[in-house]
Write a protein that holds these residues in place. Sequence first.
Motif, PDB file in Angstrom:
ATOM      1  N   THR A  71      -2.734   1.199  -4.681  1.00  0.00           N
ATOM      2  CA  THR A  71      -2.080   0.157  -4.024  1.00  0.00           C
ATOM      3  C   THR A  71      -1.381  -0.804  -5.231  1.00  0.00           C
ATOM      4  OG1 THR A  71      -3.679  -0.258  -2.115  1.00  0.00           O
ATOM      5  CG2 THR A  71      -2.436  -2.170  -2.772  1.00  0.00           C
ATOM      6  N   GLN A  75      -0.289   4.191   1.391  1.00  0.00           N
ATOM      7  CA  GLN A  75      -0.496   4.297   2.806  1.00  0.00           C
ATOM      8  C   GLN A  75      -1.052   3.213   3.559  1.00  0.00           C
ATOM      9  OE1 GLN A  75      -2.789   7.736   2.441  1.00  0.00           O
ATOM     10  NE2 GLN A  75      -1.141   9.187   2.611  1.00  0.00           N
ATOM     11  N   ALA A  76      -0.419   2.798   4.654  1.00  0.00           N
ATOM     12  CA  ALA A  76      -0.881   1.688   5.474  1.00  0.00           C
ATOM     13  C   ALA A  76      -2.296   1.899   6.195  1.00  0.00           C
ATOM     14  CB  ALA A  76       0.087   1.150   6.372  1.00  0.00           C
ATOM     15  N   ARG A  77      -3.379   1.275   5.919  1.00  0.00           N
ATOM     16  CA  ARG A  77      -4.558   1.670   6.156  1.00  0.00           C
ATOM     17  C   ARG A  77      -5.592   0.489   6.526  1.00  0.00           C
ATOM     18  NH1 ARG A  77      -4.070   3.669   0.982  1.00  0.00           N
ATOM     19  NH2 ARG A  77      -5.423   2.333  -0.543  1.00  0.00           N
ATOM     20  N   LEU A  78      -4.987  -0.651   6.537  1.00  0.00           N
ATOM     21  CA  LEU A  78      -5.673  -2.037   6.931  1.00  0.00           C
ATOM     22  C   LEU A  78      -5.101  -2.601   8.106  1.00  0.00           C
ATOM     23  CD1 LEU A  78      -6.278  -3.817   3.343  1.00  0.00           C
ATOM     24  CD2 LEU A  78      -7.783  -2.224   4.561  1.00  0.00           C
ATOM     25  N   GLN A  79      -6.120  -3.285   8.890  1.00  0.00           N
ATOM     26  CA  GLN A  79      -5.544  -4.054  10.072  1.00  0.00           C
ATOM     27  C   GLN A  79      -4.994  -5.341   9.478  1.00  0.00           C
ATOM     28  OE1 GLN A  79      -5.855  -2.692  13.040  1.00  0.00           O
ATOM     29  NE2 GLN A  79      -6.682  -0.984  12.050  1.00  0.00           N
ATOM     30  N   GLN A  88       0.997  -1.201  -0.106  1.00  0.00           N
ATOM     31  CA  GLN A  88      -0.037   0.005  -0.012  1.00  0.00           C
ATOM     32  C   GLN A  88       0.924   1.252   0.025  1.00  0.00           C
ATOM     33  OE1 GLN A  88      -2.175  -1.174   3.549  1.00  0.00           O
ATOM     34  NE2 GLN A  88      -4.052  -1.064   2.250  1.00  0.00           N
ATOM     35  N   GLY A 102       1.944  -2.149   5.549  1.00  0.00           N
ATOM     36  CA  GLY A 102       0.922  -2.085   4.625  1.00  0.00           C
ATOM     37  C   GLY A 102       1.456  -2.970   3.381  1.00  0.00           C
ATOM     38  N   GLU A 114      -7.237  -7.944   8.087  1.00  0.00           N
ATOM     39  CA  GLU A 114      -7.821  -7.696   6.777  1.00  0.00           C
ATOM     40  C   GLU A 114      -6.755  -7.770   5.917  1.00  0.00           C
ATOM     41  OE1 GLU A 114     -11.011  -4.109   7.381  1.00  0.00           O
ATOM     42  OE2 GLU A 114      -8.993  -3.511   8.507  1.00  0.00           O
TER      43      GLU A 114
END
Length: 661
Positions: A161, A11-15, A9, A47, A18
């Motif tokens: 991504t 920008q890291a935005r997932l748990q 990614q 990410g 996920e």
Amino acid sequence: MCGLAGILQSQARLQEAELAALAGAMGDALAHRGPDDRGVWADAGAGVALAHRRLSILDLSPLGHQPMASSDGRYWLAYNGEIYNFATLRAELEPLGHAFHGHSDTEVLLAAVVQWGLEATLRRCNGMFAIALWDRREQRLSLARDRVGKKPLYYGWAGDTLVFGSELKALWRHPAFDNGIDRDALTLLLRLDYIPAPHCIHERAFKLMPGRVLQLDAAAVAAGAAAHRPAQAQVAYWDAPSRMAACLATPFAGSAAEATDALDARLRQAVALRMVADVPVGVFLSGGTDSALVTALMQAQSMAPVHSFSIGFEDSDHDEAPLAREVAAHLGCDHTELYVSGADALAVVPELPVMFDEPFADASQVPTALVARLARRGVTVALSGDGGDELFFGYTRYQRALRNWRALQRVPAPLRRWLGRRARAQGEDSRAGGLPALLAEAGASGIGDVYRNRISRWRDPAAVVRGAREPATFYSLPDPLQGQGTAADAMMLADFTTYLADDLLCKVDRTSMAASLEARAPLLDWQVAEFAWSLPLAMKLRDGTSKYLPKQVLRRYLPDAMVFRGKRGFGAPVTQWLRGELQGWAGDLLDPRRLRQDGVFEEAAISTLWQRFGQGERKWHTHLWNVLMFQAWQAHWQAQRAQVRAGRPRPAFTGQQGAVG
């Protein structure tokens, strides 16, 4: 052999759960490439996620599980392929303090990267591979591909991504991968029957070039997300044109007998390395020079009969099974052959979009899929004879192109240019032979122009695809070697860098992996290739006999009557199919209303050729087959994307559909 997939990614935005679930779904689309094990690793803070599907070949224990971490914890690796010289590398690494818990080549590859770095390691490796390596210290992803391009690696953008994988079906599983059709790339399919790297059928998606390392961090992913060109941060650790030029500059100086000894020794070693496995190993045997040579060298180094496999075709001019049977009997192989009917072959056609998931129109994909399924019944690894034609002047089209180029050089250049302008007015009729075909080559300014004309299907594909411009490829160069070497060398280099990697090796990879079978090509050992490039043309073509030197080696194992016989292609009777059992299928895909609704092709041009073909005109089957392969692929892709959007992706291809026998 395995399949890999992953995400980086911007920008890291997932748990972590996920991210791992998304990467795992991408990996599961490749279950046919690796039915024996499944692995996922994710770092939510960075990410990044890697997924792997394993076909166990070396170290069948859990110690070969991937993704795998390096002993120092710095690197995480997902890897598809085999490092054939891993035992030699391990012997170098152990005195340097590296300890190994299993005997997989994956563990050796990671230790080598820790010791020498990625690029230096790849230069030491003899193998076939696609690699995704995450460097936790530098927060950087490296994607790499083997020298020749035996193993595939796609990458592209899903929104902002980066997504990557062994096949496009993995990228499709990302819900944001809504990239449309790259119409410029489609023109290459119409000309060549395949789409050469770095191009891909999708916008904002690409194939990594052979012999390259691509390095990306989050910032580079963000910058590349808006680009419509391949990522720029690539390093060539091995480059075929440069290596060929270097070999030509230091040519082999020995006699033909000495060259025969040298080639025999190199091929024996290449074959021996590729026979190493913890599972049964066999060979594809067509009866031609290259597969017979590989089989002979296998049997010469095996204590037991080698398992050989061939396909025969009922009522077909493409049947090579009797030749293969004769070779196998002489060598003492444990031979298996299967005769298939036209119905057996045609049953494979609806599966081709699933198998390739990028439109691909080399019709020999059908018999290749059948022989891969046959071999998988008895072995997990099969050696092939791919590469001999491109390295040792094996194609008859090379000789025809040389003959035509020599004749054209006697025509004054101004007249050639005038004839070339006349040729462009002939359009697709130049494919049908006669005067239009002669005119099509008349404007050539180099051997590359003559050869491109000989290997082209559609002569002006951009005129058929709406809104498209045809990209330049290696075949666009008038002289692929830029003044170095001979015209013969230039043609072989063009095929080695383009046709071999993106047609032949793609075909073998997808059809074998669809059956969960690993295919290995000893003639494409990089040391064999560089030796071949150092040889003069007289050791490849002599007295009208092509592949002269490989045949001299083969004479040590087979009688002359089996060595010196005419070349047969491993093809498929497409004309017969399209005028018979596939006529209705083709008519539906080429219906003018359907073409008009899709808005991709100029329907009048397609419909005219379909009508002319139906009226008995020859040769249009090649034009029509690549259009049909795109049409069939497009329907499959649209259905797959609809399933992903609905949250119900279809099960991964199992490789067992339509099995013969």
